[in-house]
Design an enzyme around this catalytic site. Sequence first.
Site, PDB file in Angstrom:
ATOM      1  N   CYS A 124      11.015  -7.765   4.989  1.00  0.00           N
ATOM      2  CA  CYS A 124      11.794  -7.866   3.755  1.00  0.00           C
ATOM      3  C   CYS A 124      10.900  -8.533   2.709  1.00  0.00           C
ATOM      4  O   CYS A 124      10.345  -9.593   2.948  1.00  0.00           O
ATOM      5  CB  CYS A 124      13.051  -8.702   4.007  1.00  0.00           C
ATOM      6  SG  CYS A 124      13.871  -9.163   2.468  1.00  0.00           S
ATOM      7  N   ASN A 128      -1.535  -4.979   4.321  1.00  0.00           N
ATOM      8  CA  ASN A 128      -2.004  -3.614   4.547  1.00  0.00           C
ATOM      9  C   ASN A 128      -0.978  -2.626   4.043  1.00  0.00           C
ATOM     10  O   ASN A 128       0.203  -2.720   4.392  1.00  0.00           O
ATOM     11  CB  ASN A 128      -2.234  -3.368   6.048  1.00  0.00           C
ATOM     12  CG  ASN A 128      -2.982  -2.074   6.296  1.00  0.00           C
ATOM     13  OD1 ASN A 128      -4.139  -1.940   5.901  1.00  0.00           O
ATOM     14  ND2 ASN A 128      -2.323  -1.119   6.922  1.00  0.00           N
ATOM     15  N   GLU A 129      -1.438  -1.717   3.198  1.00  0.00           N
ATOM     16  CA  GLU A 129      -0.586  -0.616   2.745  1.00  0.00           C
ATOM     17  C   GLU A 129       0.858  -1.036   2.480  1.00  0.00           C
ATOM     18  O   GLU A 129       1.790  -0.502   3.087  1.00  0.00           O
ATOM     19  CB  GLU A 129      -0.637   0.549   3.736  1.00  0.00           C
ATOM     20  CG  GLU A 129      -1.992   1.209   3.781  1.00  0.00           C
ATOM     21  CD  GLU A 129      -2.014   2.544   4.516  1.00  0.00           C
ATOM     22  OE1 GLU A 129      -1.121   2.788   5.354  1.00  0.00           O
ATOM     23  OE2 GLU A 129      -2.922   3.345   4.246  1.00  0.00           O
ATOM     24  N   CYS A 179      14.742  -1.857   1.468  1.00  0.00           N
ATOM     25  CA  CYS A 179      15.318  -2.919   2.292  1.00  0.00           C
ATOM     26  C   CYS A 179      16.709  -3.167   1.735  1.00  0.00           C
ATOM     27  O   CYS A 179      16.857  -3.659   0.617  1.00  0.00           O
ATOM     28  CB  CYS A 179      14.486  -4.193   2.215  1.00  0.00           C
ATOM     29  SG  CYS A 179      15.205  -5.523   3.221  1.00  0.00           S
ATOM     30  N   CYS A 202      19.068  -5.340   2.231  1.00  0.00           N
ATOM     31  CA  CYS A 202      19.604  -6.606   2.743  1.00  0.00           C
ATOM     32  C   CYS A 202      20.210  -7.388   1.589  1.00  0.00           C
ATOM     33  O   CYS A 202      19.955  -7.102   0.423  1.00  0.00           O
ATOM     34  CB  CYS A 202      18.518  -7.397   3.464  1.00  0.00           C
ATOM     35  SG  CYS A 202      17.489  -8.405   2.390  1.00  0.00           S
ATOM     36  N   CYS A 210      17.700  -8.900  -0.878  1.00  0.00           N
ATOM     37  CA  CYS A 210      17.114  -7.943  -1.823  1.00  0.00           C
ATOM     38  C   CYS A 210      18.134  -7.525  -2.878  1.00  0.00           C
ATOM     39  O   CYS A 210      17.799  -7.384  -4.052  1.00  0.00           O
ATOM     40  CB  CYS A 210      16.567  -6.720  -1.081  1.00  0.00           C
ATOM     41  SG  CYS A 210      14.988  -7.061  -0.255  1.00  0.00           S
ATOM     42  N   GLU A 238     -10.222   2.913   3.446  1.00  0.00           N
ATOM     43  CA  GLU A 238     -10.067   3.621   4.714  1.00  0.00           C
ATOM     44  C   GLU A 238     -10.372   5.096   4.501  1.00  0.00           C
ATOM     45  O   GLU A 238      -9.976   5.684   3.490  1.00  0.00           O
ATOM     46  CB  GLU A 238      -8.637   3.521   5.246  1.00  0.00           C
ATOM     47  CG  GLU A 238      -8.244   2.170   5.768  1.00  0.00           C
ATOM     48  CD  GLU A 238      -6.821   2.179   6.334  1.00  0.00           C
ATOM     49  OE1 GLU A 238      -6.350   3.248   6.773  1.00  0.00           O
ATOM     50  OE2 GLU A 238      -6.188   1.117   6.320  1.00  0.00           O
ATOM     51  N   GLU A 259      -2.230   4.563  17.822  1.00  0.00           N
ATOM     52  CA  GLU A 259      -3.411   5.132  17.164  1.00  0.00           C
ATOM     53  C   GLU A 259      -4.639   5.205  18.074  1.00  0.00           C
ATOM     54  O   GLU A 259      -5.766   5.198  17.592  1.00  0.00           O
ATOM     55  CB  GLU A 259      -3.694   4.342  15.887  1.00  0.00           C
ATOM     56  CG  GLU A 259      -2.506   4.422  14.952  1.00  0.00           C
ATOM     57  CD  GLU A 259      -2.749   3.893  13.556  1.00  0.00           C
ATOM     58  OE1 GLU A 259      -2.287   4.538  12.612  1.00  0.00           O
ATOM     59  OE2 GLU A 259      -3.379   2.832  13.422  1.00  0.00           O
ATOM     60  N   HIS A 298      -6.813   8.080  17.172  1.00  0.00           N
ATOM     61  CA  HIS A 298      -7.239   8.199  15.775  1.00  0.00           C
ATOM     62  C   HIS A 298      -8.756   8.025  15.696  1.00  0.00           C
ATOM     63  O   HIS A 298      -9.331   7.137  16.313  1.00  0.00           O
ATOM     64  CB  HIS A 298      -6.531   7.121  14.949  1.00  0.00           C
ATOM     65  CG  HIS A 298      -6.747   7.253  13.471  1.00  0.00           C
ATOM     66  ND1 HIS A 298      -7.938   6.942  12.869  1.00  0.00           N
ATOM     67  CD2 HIS A 298      -5.916   7.664  12.476  1.00  0.00           C
ATOM     68  CE1 HIS A 298      -7.826   7.156  11.560  1.00  0.00           C
ATOM     69  NE2 HIS A 298      -6.618   7.591  11.302  1.00  0.00           N
TER      70      HIS A 298
HETATM   71  C1  GLA Z   1      -3.264   3.764   7.433  1.00  0.00           C
HETATM   72  C2  GLA Z   1      -3.302   2.326   7.894  1.00  0.00           C
HETATM   73  C3  GLA Z   1      -4.194   2.100   9.078  1.00  0.00           C
HETATM   74  C4  GLA Z   1      -4.055   3.222  10.072  1.00  0.00           C
HETATM   75  C5  GLA Z   1      -4.340   4.530   9.400  1.00  0.00           C
HETATM   76  C6  GLA Z   1      -4.274   5.664  10.393  1.00  0.00           C
HETATM   77  O1  GLA Z   1      -4.115   4.072   6.431  1.00  0.00           O
HETATM   78  O2  GLA Z   1      -3.653   1.414   6.888  1.00  0.00           O
HETATM   79  O3  GLA Z   1      -3.836   0.860   9.662  1.00  0.00           O
HETATM   80  O4  GLA Z   1      -2.762   3.239  10.584  1.00  0.00           O
HETATM   81  O5  GLA Z   1      -3.387   4.744   8.402  1.00  0.00           O
HETATM   82  O6  GLA Z   1      -4.099   6.886   9.806  1.00  0.00           O
HETATM   83 ZN    ZN Z   2      15.334  -7.458   1.973  1.00  0.00          ZN
END
Ligand code: GLA
Ligand code: ZN
Length: 680
Positions: A120, A154-155, A161, A163, A166, A310, A358, A361
Site C-alpha cells: 500500500c 523496483n518498478e 489499492c 484500502c 488510500c 534492465e 524467474e 529468465h
Molecule cells: C522486471 C523486473 C525484474 C524482473 C524482470 C523479468 O523488469 O524489474 O525484477 O522481474 O522484469 O522480466
Molecule cells: Zn492502500
Amino acid sequence: MKYYISSKLKKMMHGGDYNPDQWINTPEIWDEDMRLMKLSGCNVMSIGIFAWAALEPEEGIFEFGWLDTIMNKLADNGCYAVLATPSGSKPAWLSRAYPEVCRGDADGHRQPHHGRHNHCRTSPVYRDKSQLINRKLAERYKDHPAVLVWHVSNEYNGQDCHCKLCYKAFQDWLRVRYDNDINKLNHAYWSAFWSHTYPDWSYVEPVDPSIHGLMLDWERFKTKQTIDFFKNEIVPLKELTPDIPITTNFMTESKTLDYWAFAKAVDVISWDSYPGWHEKGDDVKEAARIAMHHDINRSMKNGKPWMLMESVPSIPTRGRVKKRKEPGMHLLSSLQAVAHGSDTVQYFQWRKSRGGLEKFHGAVVDHVGTENTRVFRDVSEVGHKLAMLDDVVGSTVKADVALILDWENEWALDLGAKVYLGDNVKYREECVSHYTPFWENSVSVDVIDQTCSLDSYKLVVIPMSYMLRPGFADKVASYVENGGTAVMTYWSAVVNESDLCMLGGIPGQGLRKVFGVWEEESQSYYKDETVSFSVIANNSLGLTGSYKAVDTCSVVHAEGAEVLAVFEDTYFAGSPAITVNSYGKGKAYYLACRNKTEFLNDFYEKLIADLSVKRCLVGLPEGVVALNRTDGENKYTFLMNFNDDARTVAFDDTYIDLLTGKSVAGSVNMKKFDVMVLES
Ligand code: GLA
Ligand code: ZN
C-alpha cells in the site's frame, strides 16, 4: 559539454541485477561471480533489489555482513554497485505484523503476503519501515567506494489499492484539487448524469467507471501517491549521501504511472526495456517502437544520458512465444539504447536463480555456471565494445522534432474515447506510426508530454491529443504563431482535463482557429475497411497521388485552412482529409483520419525537407538507421542495420568506426544486424 551519471565512473556501465542474497550459503559462487564479471566486461551491478528478508530477517534485526562482503568484493574487483532499496518486495514478518502494508483488493480486503510490488503506497507503517531500512543502508555504505547510484525500490506500478488509508488520502487530495468545494467536483465529474451527485467527500470512491473524470483523478492520485512514497524513501538518502544520484527503474512502455511527473523527482532516468525481437518477423518495426520508448526516457531530462537499467541477455520468461536473440542482435539492441542516449547496458539478470518464477529468465550466467554459453559470449562482446566508447560517455542528443505522448491523455482516451472508438483507440500505436517516418529518415525526435516547452522545435507532432491539459492549447497556439509547425490529428482537443467535452466545436480551446478547421463528426471502421483520399493538384506541400485511411475518419470543414487532400467514395466525399493553415508566422497541419505508413512516410519526408530538419545521415537503405550523439565538439553517429539480411551503405565522408578502430569510407557492406559507431 558532457553530463556524467556519476563522476566516479566516466565509462559506459555494463552489468545487471545481481542477487547474491540467493546464494548466501555458497560463497564459492560469489567468488565465481567476480571472476565471470571481469571476464564479461561487467563493471556495475544492481544489488539488493529484493533482499529485504536477508537484510532485516526479523523486525529491527539488521544483517549487513553478507552485503559488506559483496560490496568489498566488488570494489576489490574494480566493479561498482547500483545499490537498491528493498521496498519492491516485503519480508513476511512485515505483512504478518502489520497487515496494512498489503494492498487492498476491490472488496477492501487486504491481500495475503505474496508476490511483490504490492505494498500500500499510503500505509504509514510501510513508509516508516522502508525509510528505516534505507537509512540503515545509507549509513552503512555512504562512504563505500563501490556505491555509484541509488536504485530506489523496483518498478513502482499503478495498480489499485482499495484500502481505507488510500481512499482517505484520495479524498483529502481531491479536497485540495477542488478548493474544498464539493460542487466543483460534482461539476468536473458531471455527476448529475445517472444521479451520481456526491453529497460530500466521503462518498467519492474510485469504483465507478461510468464517471470518467473520477477515474482519471484516481489515476492521477496513484501517480502522485507513488511519487510521495518514493520521496519518503529517499529522505535518508538525500540527507546522508547527497552526492549519490538517485534513480528508480521506470516501465515506460506501460500506462500505469505518469512517468513525466515522476521524472521530476529522480536525478537520473532509468528504464527496463524488453523488446520482442524476431517475434513477428519484423525487427525493423520493433526497433522503431523501442526507439520511441528510448527517446521518451532521454527527453525526460532534456537529452542527458539515462540508464538502460534492465534488458535481457537472451529471452525473458513471459507467457507468450519468445525467441532467442539471433547472433548479432544482442550487440545491436544494446547499442541501440546507447545510440538514443543511454550510458549503460544493464540486464535482468546476472545469474539465473535456481528456483522461483524467474528461474528460466535470461541471464548472463546460466544454470550450467560457466562462461561457455552463447549468451555469455554475446554479453562479453557487448562489454568489450562498450569499453571502446569512453569518448561517447556523457554526450547528449539534440532533436529538431518533438512528438507529444502524454500519459494523462492516454488514460483519458482509454476511459472516455474507448466507449466511442472501441478497439480503434490505439493511442500508443498511433504515436509509434507518427514517430517511425522520422526514425526511418534518421531524424532524432524528442518524445515529450503536454507539460513540456515546445519552443526549441522546428516541428511538433500531436497525435490524438483528445484531452487538453491546462495551458497546452495556448502553448500550441503561441508556438505556431511564432513560426513553429504543428501537425495534429483527428480526435484532438475533444475534452478538458476532467473529460468534459468542449462546447462550441472541436478542436477546442482556440485550436479551431489555429488549425483553421472544425471537426464536425467522426466514425470508427472495422478492420480491413479503408477510406480513400486523394491529394489536390498543386498543393503547397507538393504531395501527389491517393492514399487509404484506416480505423477512424472525421468529417472536417476548412475554416480558412488550405485543403491538401479530400476523401473519396464515401458519403463525406469531397470533405478535407488533410489541411494546412497559416497562423501567425507558422503552419498548422490537420490530419482528419488515421493513416498508414505510405502516407505518413510521404507526408513527413516532405515536411523534413520543407523545414530543413536535420537528418543524421542521408541515402540509407530501408531499415538502416543513423542517430547522432554529441558533446558539442565531437559527433558520434550510430549506424544500425535492423534488417535480417545485409545492406550496402554508401558514405560521402570518411569515418573511424570506434567499435573496430578501422576507417570507413565509400561503399560498405553492413551484414545482418550490424552496428557501427562512426566518428568523422
Ligand atoms: C522486471 C523486473 C525484474 C524482473 C524482470 C523479468 O523488469 O524489474 O525484477 O522481474 O522484469 O522480466
Ligand atoms: Zn492502500
